[in-house]
Design an enzyme around this catalytic site. Structure first.
Site, PDB file in Angstrom:
ATOM      1  CG  HIS A  86      -1.934  -1.163   1.056  1.00 19.84           C
ATOM      2  ND1 HIS A  86      -2.998  -1.091   0.196  1.00 19.84           N
ATOM      3  CD2 HIS A  86      -1.972  -2.399   1.594  1.00 19.84           C
ATOM      4  CE1 HIS A  86      -3.669  -2.236   0.221  1.00 19.84           C
ATOM      5  NE2 HIS A  86      -3.063  -3.044   1.068  1.00 19.84           N
ATOM      6  NE  ARG A  87       0.857   1.660  -5.286  1.00 25.30           N
ATOM      7  CZ  ARG A  87       0.290   1.578  -6.485  1.00 25.30           C
ATOM      8  NH1 ARG A  87       0.991   1.841  -7.548  1.00 25.30           N
ATOM      9  NH2 ARG A  87      -0.984   1.241  -6.606  1.00 25.30           N
ATOM     10  NE  ARG A 192      -3.651  -5.851   1.512  1.00 24.59           N
ATOM     11  CZ  ARG A 192      -2.961  -6.510   0.586  1.00 24.59           C
ATOM     12  NH1 ARG A 192      -3.211  -7.783   0.339  1.00 24.59           N
ATOM     13  NH2 ARG A 192      -2.027  -5.897  -0.113  1.00 24.59           N
TER      14      ARG A 192
HETATM   15  C1  LIG Z   1      -6.402 -10.518  -2.567  1.00 20.29           C
HETATM   16  C2  LIG Z   1      -5.159  -9.866  -3.074  1.00 20.29           C
HETATM   17  C3  LIG Z   1      -4.277 -10.599  -3.847  1.00 20.29           C
HETATM   18  C4  LIG Z   1      -3.121  -9.998  -4.351  1.00 20.29           C
HETATM   19  N1  LIG Z   1      -2.260 -10.736  -5.095  1.00 20.29           N
HETATM   20  C5  LIG Z   1      -1.139 -10.173  -5.605  1.00 20.29           C
HETATM   21  C6  LIG Z   1      -0.227 -10.907  -6.414  1.00 20.29           C
HETATM   22  O1  LIG Z   1      -0.424 -12.086  -6.689  1.00 20.29           O
HETATM   23  N2  LIG Z   1       0.891 -10.291  -6.881  1.00 20.29           N
HETATM   24  C7  LIG Z   1       1.134  -8.969  -6.635  1.00 20.29           C
HETATM   25  O2  LIG Z   1       2.143  -8.444  -7.089  1.00 20.29           O
HETATM   26  N3  LIG Z   1       0.316  -8.253  -5.844  1.00 20.29           N
HETATM   27  C8  LIG Z   1      -0.815  -8.808  -5.332  1.00 20.29           C
HETATM   28  N4  LIG Z   1      -1.644  -8.059  -4.541  1.00 20.29           N
HETATM   29  C9  LIG Z   1      -1.274  -6.669  -4.223  1.00 20.29           C
HETATM   30  C10 LIG Z   1      -2.039  -5.677  -5.111  1.00 20.29           C
HETATM   31  O3  LIG Z   1      -1.701  -5.858  -6.471  1.00 20.29           O
HETATM   32  C11 LIG Z   1      -1.737  -4.234  -4.687  1.00 20.29           C
HETATM   33  O4  LIG Z   1      -0.356  -3.969  -4.871  1.00 20.29           O
HETATM   34  C12 LIG Z   1      -2.065  -3.955  -3.256  1.00 20.29           C
HETATM   35  O5  LIG Z   1      -3.307  -4.505  -2.917  1.00 20.29           O
HETATM   36  C13 LIG Z   1      -2.090  -2.432  -3.029  1.00 20.29           C
HETATM   37  O6  LIG Z   1      -3.310  -1.943  -3.549  1.00 20.29           O
HETATM   38  P1  LIG Z   1      -3.488  -0.633  -4.387  1.00 20.29           P
HETATM   39  O7  LIG Z   1      -2.466  -0.530  -5.438  1.00 20.29           O
HETATM   40  O8  LIG Z   1      -4.941  -0.524  -4.796  1.00 20.29           O
HETATM   41  O9  LIG Z   1      -3.395   0.436  -3.278  1.00 20.29           O
HETATM   42  P2  LIG Z   1      -2.426   1.512  -2.678  1.00 20.29           P
HETATM   43  O10 LIG Z   1      -1.012   1.401  -3.083  1.00 20.29           O
HETATM   44  O11 LIG Z   1      -2.775   1.428  -1.247  1.00 20.29           O
HETATM   45  O12 LIG Z   1      -2.998   2.847  -3.307  1.00 20.29           O
HETATM   46  C14 LIG Z   1      -4.329   3.297  -3.013  1.00 20.29           C
HETATM   47  C15 LIG Z   1      -4.994   3.763  -4.276  1.00 20.29           C
HETATM   48  O13 LIG Z   1      -4.289   4.929  -4.742  1.00 20.29           O
HETATM   49  C16 LIG Z   1      -4.260   4.920  -6.150  1.00 20.29           C
HETATM   50  N5  LIG Z   1      -2.870   4.842  -6.591  1.00 20.29           N
HETATM   51  C17 LIG Z   1      -1.766   4.581  -5.830  1.00 20.29           C
HETATM   52  N6  LIG Z   1      -0.655   4.639  -6.566  1.00 20.29           N
HETATM   53  C18 LIG Z   1      -1.060   4.927  -7.821  1.00 20.29           C
HETATM   54  C19 LIG Z   1      -0.376   5.104  -9.045  1.00 20.29           C
HETATM   55  N7  LIG Z   1       0.954   4.989  -9.140  1.00 20.29           N
HETATM   56  N8  LIG Z   1      -1.080   5.388 -10.154  1.00 20.29           N
HETATM   57  C20 LIG Z   1      -2.440   5.511 -10.091  1.00 20.29           C
HETATM   58  N9  LIG Z   1      -3.162   5.343  -8.965  1.00 20.29           N
HETATM   59  C21 LIG Z   1      -2.472   5.056  -7.838  1.00 20.29           C
HETATM   60  C22 LIG Z   1      -5.073   3.721  -6.613  1.00 20.29           C
HETATM   61  O14 LIG Z   1      -6.411   4.112  -6.804  1.00 20.29           O
HETATM   62  C23 LIG Z   1      -4.968   2.772  -5.437  1.00 20.29           C
HETATM   63  O15 LIG Z   1      -6.016   1.842  -5.383  1.00 20.29           O
HETATM   64  C24 LIG Z   1      -2.821  -8.632  -4.046  1.00 20.29           C
HETATM   65  C25 LIG Z   1      -3.712  -7.912  -3.264  1.00 20.29           C
HETATM   66  C26 LIG Z   1      -4.876  -8.504  -2.773  1.00 20.29           C
HETATM   67  C27 LIG Z   1      -5.804  -7.696  -1.912  1.00 20.29           C
END
Ligand SMILES: Cc1cc2nc3c(=O)[nH]c(=O)nc-3n(C[C@H](O)[C@H](O)[C@H](O)COP(=O)(O)OP(=O)(O)OC[C@H]3O[C@@H](n4cnc5c(N)ncnc54)[C@H](O)[C@@H]3O)c2cc1C
Length: 239
Positions: A86-87, A192
């Protein structure tokens, strides 16, 4: 070596408030009313309605004006690796480069018996030209003990912690502190606490969501946790 089962926990360290004593909701209202130039409407109990209105309209950037800092304990390195994806958050995590892990704790999945000998391992030696296989039935607990012995052995052999860590399991216990704004926390809970989330992160996040709902109901009350904790649904916001 210690095995942890269902031991992951959270501790809320801080929720951001205003310097003039505004609670988190009042702080959000103060910032949010900038949009409407309507601070004169602030009363002792207007913040709850204001934040509710903002959230239901989906005007979520306004709730970014407060943040929450949480410490997670007795969780695995696997969990923390998922969390740090979560970035929009700040993190500080126990280091395996600098902390000696000669006496580590490790997380086992719920319902698994650490003493059950579930795997048969074969290690081949040679006595002269003749291969001499040793066959062992090994439990999760024994494998972790071997792992710890290997780590300790490498340390005694002069390997520094940041090198010896290469043999540590992903289930090793970690501690992490995360600070994120309340909007990001809503996003983290959405992903989560879902049924599709991994059991370990889901368990600690559902427990944290319960407390967050108590402390800041209006920010999180559209998340509905089933009594048995097995499902978390999000009520749709009114348009
Ligand atoms: C059930 C599950 C399975 C998963 N399986 C895998 C896997 O197999 N392999 C893997 O690599 N990862 C996996 N992940 C991780 C997933 O791909 C995300 O990296 C992680 O959930 C962070 O979510 P996010 O990017 O939505 O949110 P965050 O990084 O928390 O960001 C929040 C929101 O801000 C926005 N945002 C943030 N940064 C940017 C950007 N650079 N550009 C545009 N918008 C942005 C988006 O709307 C994002 O949803 C999994 C996650 C879940 C929940």
């Amino acid at each position: 070596m210690e095995i942890l089962q269902n031991a992951g926990s959270h501790r809320i360290l801080a929720i951001m408030i205003g310097l003039e004593g505004e609670n988190p909701l009042q702080l959000i209202e103060l910032a949010g009313r900038t949009a409407y130039q309507s601070r004169e409407k602030i009363t002792d109990d207007s913040a709850i309605k204001f934040v509710e209105m903002i959230r239901k309209r989906g005007h979520e950037s306004v709730i970014e004006h407060s943040a929450m800092t949480v410490e997670f304990n007795n969780v695995s390195r696997g969990l923390t690796h998922e969390l740090v994806r979560h970035r929009l958050a700040a993190y500080t995590q126990e280091s395996t480069r600098y902390v000696d892990e000669s006496d580590f704790k490790v997380v086992i999945p719920p319902g698994k018996d650490p003493d059950e000998k579930v795997v048969t391992l074969e290690i081949s030696d040679r006595i002269g030209a003749v291969p001499s296989p040793h066959i062992f039935a090994v439990s999760f607990g024994q494998w972790m003990q071997l792992n710890e012995q290997m780590y300790r052995g490498l340390r005694i052999a002069g390997w520094v912690t940041e090198d010896a860590r290469q043999v540590l399991p992903i289930g090793i216990k970690s501690q992490i502190v995360i600070t994120a704004n309340l909007r990001e926390w809503r996003h983290i809970f959405e992903l989560r606490c879902a049924i599709s989330a991994h059991w370990e992160i889901r368990r600690v996040m559902v427990n944290l969501l319960r407390e967050a709902k108590e402390r800041l109901p209006v920010v999180f009350d559209d998340f509905v946790i089933a009594k048995n904790g097995k499902s978390v649904k999000q009520r749709r916001r009114r348009q």
